[in-house]
Design an enzyme around this catalytic site. Sequence first.
Site, short mmCIF file in Angstrom:
data_model
loop_
_atom_site.label_atom_id
_atom_site.label_comp_id
_atom_site.label_asym_id
_atom_site.label_seq_id
_atom_site.Cartn_x
_atom_site.Cartn_y
_atom_site.Cartn_z
N HIS A 105 0.82 -1.21 0.00
CA HIS A 105 0.00 0.00 0.00
C HIS A 105 0.86 1.27 0.00
CE1 HIS A 105 0.48 -0.19 4.47
NE2 HIS A 105 0.44 1.12 4.37
N ASP A 138 0.51 -7.70 1.53
CA ASP A 138 0.88 -6.28 1.66
C ASP A 138 2.39 -6.09 1.69
OD1 ASP A 138 0.19 -3.58 1.73
OD2 ASP A 138 0.44 -3.49 3.89
N SER A 140 4.53 2.78 7.93
CA SER A 140 4.27 1.64 7.06
C SER A 140 5.51 1.23 6.29
CB SER A 140 3.17 1.98 6.06
OG SER A 140 1.92 2.00 6.68
#
Length: 503
Positions: free
Chosen positions: A135, A165, A244
Amino acid sequence: MRNTLKKLIPYAVVGVMSGATTFGAFNYFNVKNHDSDFNYFAPKTSDAKYASFNMAGVGDDFVKAAKMTVPAVVSIKNFSNKKSRTSDQDMFDFFFNPFGGNPRQQQQAPPPNMPTGMGSGVIISPDGYIISNNHVIAGATKLEVVLSNKKSYVANLVGTDPTTDIALLKIEEKGLPYLNFANSDNVEVGQWVLAVGNPMGLNSTVTAGIVSAKGRSIDLLSQQSKSPIESFIQTDAAINPGNSGGALVNPNGELIGINSAISSKTGYYEGYGFAVPSNLARKVVEDIKQFGLVQRGFLGVVPLDLSDERTVAAYNQQKKSNLKSGDGVYLIEVADKGGAEDAGLRTGDIITKVDNTAVSSYYDLSFAVGSKRPGDKVAVSYLRNGKQSTVNVTLKDQTGGTSLRSKADLSVTEKIGSEFEPLSEKFKTDYGLTSGVIAKNVQDGSEMSKIGIVDNYIVIEVNGKPVNSQKDIEKILQGYSGNVQVKYVDEMGRITTRGFKMP
């Protein structure tokens, strides 16, 4: 005055004598009995410590781990043509705030030369391979990597896996600091961990916490994958937008996870952070490096998560059945010629265990199987009519094969990530079309998905040529290596032309 002094002299004498007696007694015991205990106070013990928490020992470990980790964690800037809510908004928040972020934030076009998303990454080899989240890099037309020493590079996207992911990038450099993967199966709940990343644009930020839980499924990756694999490490080390793709490390500075998600009402840290375990992340990047794509095994079943009471209730209502909710995965369907059918599994069986992993939910099953490759064998324990049995299942890929494949082995439709069905002549006539095929089974993160095509969109031309069947598309793109131009019709009837480079 003289009378007053006379009255105080006796008290002074008593005080002096008391003090001398105490001092003398103390010295007597110290000198004469310096090896003895004051047992009338408390027994002497070498294990006794002050109740205040001394961070000296742990702190040294944290300092060492931080020094090892910070140079290997990078900032990643995502440049794309998509609109973003704020220029410093991490795509992490867009995907992983279950409440959708702040509804008052309006989408806005990014200023020129400004990133639309920011995140982190971890250098995993001295020659420039970097692991991050899918992402973080999604939709990027350009990816810029900034090291902790402020050196900047344009990165190439090697491959990505929305199912876990995970994404793999590469910069052209040598002799880089990097982190080693640790065995995440050995991670214990309660052990100290550090989270290192770039939250809120604050580069090289280190936070500390413990492992709060293992094997967490939080139903977040379903936003970017139809078959998500979730078995997160949960930590209370502070993680915020921008973290992230950053590192979760143990006190030895070894990589045990890739920070990916938070559970929050505000989009910011509230005590719950989640990381992809290193064993799963390592398997994905090894596949991408070696084969160019992820090698993932499948049982060949349609599962129903018995731990999800609402799903079970909806199934019972639809099928007029009486399934009980609880642990395990109920098999709604077993695919023809799949690994499960070959091994003897049948519709109605309840899978309870795969190898040494207890299956309490769908996510347990997806992790146990999805971390394997086609051709691998797994021991599947299941209930049938209340009787427990175990069979060995040989996993297959989505095409039914058991061999490992590279990108060169893929068909055209596999490379671009979609299948196609022909339009009826009546449909063409009714809507004034002279050509067209219907996109079906569009894969998450595929080339077709990246240009905005989803299931049931109509593709009318490829590279300027009309298409009326899947064979037409395969003929046009077979052996083709350049830019691909696709003209399609969306659900609103709008005709759009977008393109991608043939993988």
